[in-house]
Scaffold this active site. Structure first.
Site, PDB file in Angstrom:
ATOM      1  N   TYR A 187      41.789 -17.464  15.445  1.00  0.00           N
ATOM      2  CA  TYR A 187      43.237 -17.311  15.328  1.00  0.00           C
ATOM      3  C   TYR A 187      43.616 -16.397  14.170  1.00  0.00           C
ATOM      4  CZ  TYR A 187      44.742 -20.794  18.748  1.00  0.00           C
ATOM      5  OH  TYR A 187      45.014 -21.468  19.913  1.00  0.00           O
ATOM      6  N   LYS A 206      29.661 -23.787  20.546  1.00  0.00           N
ATOM      7  CA  LYS A 206      28.943 -23.010  21.559  1.00  0.00           C
ATOM      8  C   LYS A 206      27.781 -22.365  20.816  1.00  0.00           C
ATOM      9  CE  LYS A 206      28.440 -21.140  25.687  1.00  0.00           C
ATOM     10  NZ  LYS A 206      28.232 -21.835  26.971  1.00  0.00           N
ATOM     11  N   ASP A 225      44.502 -29.850  24.877  1.00  0.00           N
ATOM     12  CA  ASP A 225      45.462 -29.777  25.972  1.00  0.00           C
ATOM     13  C   ASP A 225      44.899 -30.416  27.236  1.00  0.00           C
ATOM     14  OD1 ASP A 225      47.551 -28.709  24.617  1.00  0.00           O
ATOM     15  OD2 ASP A 225      47.520 -26.752  25.570  1.00  0.00           O
ATOM     16  N   ASP A 265      42.197 -26.072  20.704  1.00  0.00           N
ATOM     17  CA  ASP A 265      43.408 -25.742  21.464  1.00  0.00           C
ATOM     18  C   ASP A 265      43.203 -26.093  22.927  1.00  0.00           C
ATOM     19  OD1 ASP A 265      45.963 -24.448  21.990  1.00  0.00           O
ATOM     20  OD2 ASP A 265      44.814 -22.759  22.792  1.00  0.00           O
TER      21      ASP A 265
HETATM   22  C1  LIG Z   1      51.710 -21.554  20.650  1.00  0.00           C
HETATM   23  C2  LIG Z   1      50.261 -21.380  20.343  1.00  0.00           C
HETATM   24  C3  LIG Z   1      50.063 -20.270  19.349  1.00  0.00           C
HETATM   25  C4  LIG Z   1      49.623 -22.695  19.887  1.00  0.00           C
HETATM   26  C5  LIG Z   1      48.158 -22.539  19.628  1.00  0.00           C
HETATM   27  O1  LIG Z   1      47.431 -21.868  20.381  1.00  0.00           O
HETATM   28  O2  LIG Z   1      47.675 -23.108  18.645  1.00  0.00           O
HETATM   29  C6  LIG Z   1      49.788 -23.876  20.848  1.00  0.00           C
HETATM   30  O3  LIG Z   1      49.123 -23.651  22.056  1.00  0.00           O
HETATM   31  C7  LIG Z   1      49.263 -25.119  20.198  1.00  0.00           C
HETATM   32  O4  LIG Z   1      48.218 -25.623  20.605  1.00  0.00           O
HETATM   33  O5  LIG Z   1      49.889 -25.593  19.220  1.00  0.00           O
HETATM   34  C1  LIG Z   2      23.386 -21.114  28.939  1.00  0.00           C
HETATM   35  C2  LIG Z   2      24.645 -20.428  28.505  1.00  0.00           C
HETATM   36  C3  LIG Z   2      24.328 -19.284  27.583  1.00  0.00           C
HETATM   37  C4  LIG Z   2      25.482 -19.998  29.716  1.00  0.00           C
HETATM   38  C5  LIG Z   2      26.780 -19.324  29.287  1.00  0.00           C
HETATM   39  O1  LIG Z   2      27.453 -19.777  28.345  1.00  0.00           O
HETATM   40  O2  LIG Z   2      27.159 -18.351  29.925  1.00  0.00           O
HETATM   41  C6  LIG Z   2      25.855 -21.111  30.692  1.00  0.00           C
HETATM   42  O3  LIG Z   2      26.699 -22.057  30.102  1.00  0.00           O
HETATM   43  C7  LIG Z   2      26.532 -20.498  31.883  1.00  0.00           C
HETATM   44  O4  LIG Z   2      27.749 -20.694  32.054  1.00  0.00           O
HETATM   45  O5  LIG Z   2      25.866 -19.808  32.649  1.00  0.00           O
END
Ligand SMILES: CC(C)[C@H](C(=O)O)[C@@H](O)C(=O)O
Ligand SMILES: CC(C)[C@H](C(=O)O)[C@@H](O)C(=O)O
Lengths: 361, 361
Positions: free
Chosen positions: A144, A194, A254, A250
């Site tokens: 961010y 990740k 959600d 984020d």
């Molecule tokens: C509005 C946006 C910038 C914000 C974020 O991504 O953090 C919202 O989605 C949140 O989660 O508060």
């Molecule tokens: C193993 C990993 C690196 C891979 C990725 O993140 O792309 C897997 O999660 C996928 O979606 O094929």
């Protein structure tokens, strides 16, 4: 009686309506607990764009600076959607507030109240008895805010770029929050990253692992973000505290909130070091139902409760608010969004719900 | 008869078992459609680490280079989990394969077969009649591969960092794939980004919007990734094609796959420009059930079908495989993972399912 200064930023859409109910609840807390909340209202979001030319006007920032905490409604709506992203109500108000006030720690509870399992899109077997998880999201770092970020080059090679980064101190600080929260809950932290792809996550995981050693009583696991997105909808009860960086938090908070089926019920806290914080409902400004007096004020009221708990240290009053909300739900009061038409339910509107909660207090 | 060269990489866990069934299906296709698949087996993943010292040995790469397509099983397992991320079976095999062969386009269908809605963790009302969406994920760019990326600094300031970037050409290329796919489907593309926060997404959205103008018959919408994570579990049927960058596609395709409740049924394709591609099940290597002969081979068989369709141009044979799988499901055959104990179901094992599909062909 003790006195606190609160910046009240109702914002757009249903914000002002649900904020009015939170104000009633603060009034009730004042009389029952002999405290005083000195409230200063200020514009934020779309209404601030209309009146003051920007989503977060200087005078709103000034009001916040002079306060012990910010109670935030919600911002945004179709009217401002065609503005450049930077100037839009959500982006233009929330990100600067987080940065200016150092709100590094975002607490997002996702709770299904047992009485409301029917509202989830998940099968009843999956969520029998409800679930209760807490996303602890780092809020002032990661992709961010890290630099460099921008757009460079021309034509086909024109490129947008962002930087994700986390330093050890940043990870440590938020990790401690997660472990401490877990201690007061079920005692489990699942750290999301990740680390099989991102260097940021490699550091993240190492530091979380190290901090975890100081909390021998808390169980620590690690999960890749893609798997976490799956596991949340497979079996949300497996989680207690989910510790996330800014972007993953984020997305997953959600998802978790939606799975509860009661977005209108979920508060959130964004905390700085020390006691300052911003408190807001997890849901949005819901422009489609704004002005009709039907919105669910519970998320806003519980956000006020979190404010009392985290910024003002009024634990007893915060507990009383939580209990009042539960009692009113148990008594069957339901706004439209959580009304299922079951026996024992009484449909009510925004102010009816607020009044019922006040009456319980 | 026409002849094709296929690199067969069974990998670990259930990989070899389900691959054996896919081989039976290719045999059946050979006799019915008078084509020949010259298959060269090679090690990949954990078994390659054990036998050749790394997850993607040179000789495996050489086999792939000489082939028209790669049929991939699955890799990974507890045995190799303590290796450094870079050397682990999944990371160490998949990312280099994608990069070396320029597999920029990942197609991940998430389908609930109407007969199997019961397996989803979503309520029956939410998914009545099943759903069918396609995640089109960019696979060789974004935060997975962009530079700089690493770890710098010392002590508390030690910092992990990654770069997310997309250039206009990269976005254009994958956007065309999404719009073309939508044309053959319901005709809707929902492009996923975080344009309110990421500069990468600002470029992404602009380019997708521009490419969309060339497809006036396709409906284009944009959605923030956090909202998409919510909307998927609220009402997955709203989506047809979801167009995503590498990271968001990773997260959302897994969420969507889990929501189908039939992970063992979902194939995927990773395509280069031209006709070369890698085809693999969406699920993992499932070490917990490996070697028992109970794994569902359908994802692997449908992956072989996608290979015929996308890399070999054998549309008729690919259609025949899809139809055979459907017929076998309609006839009630179920491996353990999709067996619900309903009337008309016959429980079967890995080879029983393979045989039934072959018989249909
Ligand atoms: C509005 C946006 C910038 C914000 C974020 O991504 O953090 C919202 O989605 C949140 O989660 O508060
Ligand atoms: C193993 C990993 C690196 C891979 C990725 O993140 O792309 C897997 O999660 C996928 O979606 O094929």
């Amino acid at each position: 009686s003790q006195q606190y200064k609160i910046a009240v930023l109702p914002g757009d859409g249903i914000g002002p309506e649900v904020m009015a109910e939170a104000m009633k609840v603060l009034d009730a807390v004042e009389s029952r607990f002999s405290v005083r909340f000195e409230r200063t209202f200020a514009n934020v979001g779309g209404i601030a764009i209309d009146r003051d030319g920007k989503a977060l006007p200087e005078k709103t920032i000034a009001v916040c600076r002079e306060s012990d905490a910010i109670l935030f409604g919600s911002v945004g709506g179709p009217k401002w959607e065609s503005l450049p992203p930077d100037e839009q109500p959500e982006r233009g108000a929330l990100l600067p507030l987080r940065k200016i006030f150092g709100l590094f720690c975002n607490l997002r509870p996702a709770i299904i109240f047992p009485a409301l399992t029917g509202n989830s899109s998940l099968k009843t077997e999956v969520i029998e008895g409800g679930f209760d998880l807490l996303v602890v999201r780092e809020l002032t770092g990661g992709i961010y805010f890290s630099q460099p970020k921008g757009i460079e080059g021309q034509g086909a090679e024109r490129t947008g770029f962002d930087t994700m980064r986390y330093s050890e101190v940043e990870v440590e600080r938020i990790a401690h929050v997660a472990f401490q929260a877990a201690r007061k809950r079920v005692g489990k932290v699942c750290s999301i990253d990740k680390a099989n792809v991102l260097s940021t996550s490699v550091v993240w995981r190492e530091v979380v692992e190290r901090v975890g050693k100081e909390y021998a009583d808390v169980e620590l696991t690690h999960m890749y973000v893609d798997n976490a997105a799956m596991q949340l909808c497979r079996w949300p009860k497996q989680f207690d505290v989910m510790l996330c960086g800014n972007l993953f938090g984020d997305i997953l908070s959600d998802e978790a909130a939606m799975l509860t089926g009661s977005l209108g019920m979920l508060p959130s806290a964004s905390l700085a070091e020390g006691s300052f914080g911003l408190f807001e409902p997890s849901g949005g400004s819901a422009p489609d139902i704004a002005g009709q007096g039907v919105a669910n004020p519970i998320a806003q009221i519980l956000s006020a409760g979190m404010m009392l708990r985290y910024s003002l240290g009024l634990t007893e009053a915060a507990d009383a608010i939580d209990r009042a909300v539960e009692a009113v739900l148990d008594a069957g009061f339901r706004t439209a969004d959580i009304y299922q038409g079951l026996e024992g339910e009484t449909k009510t509107d925004t102010s009816g719900m607020g009044d019922a909660i006040v009456a319980e207090l």
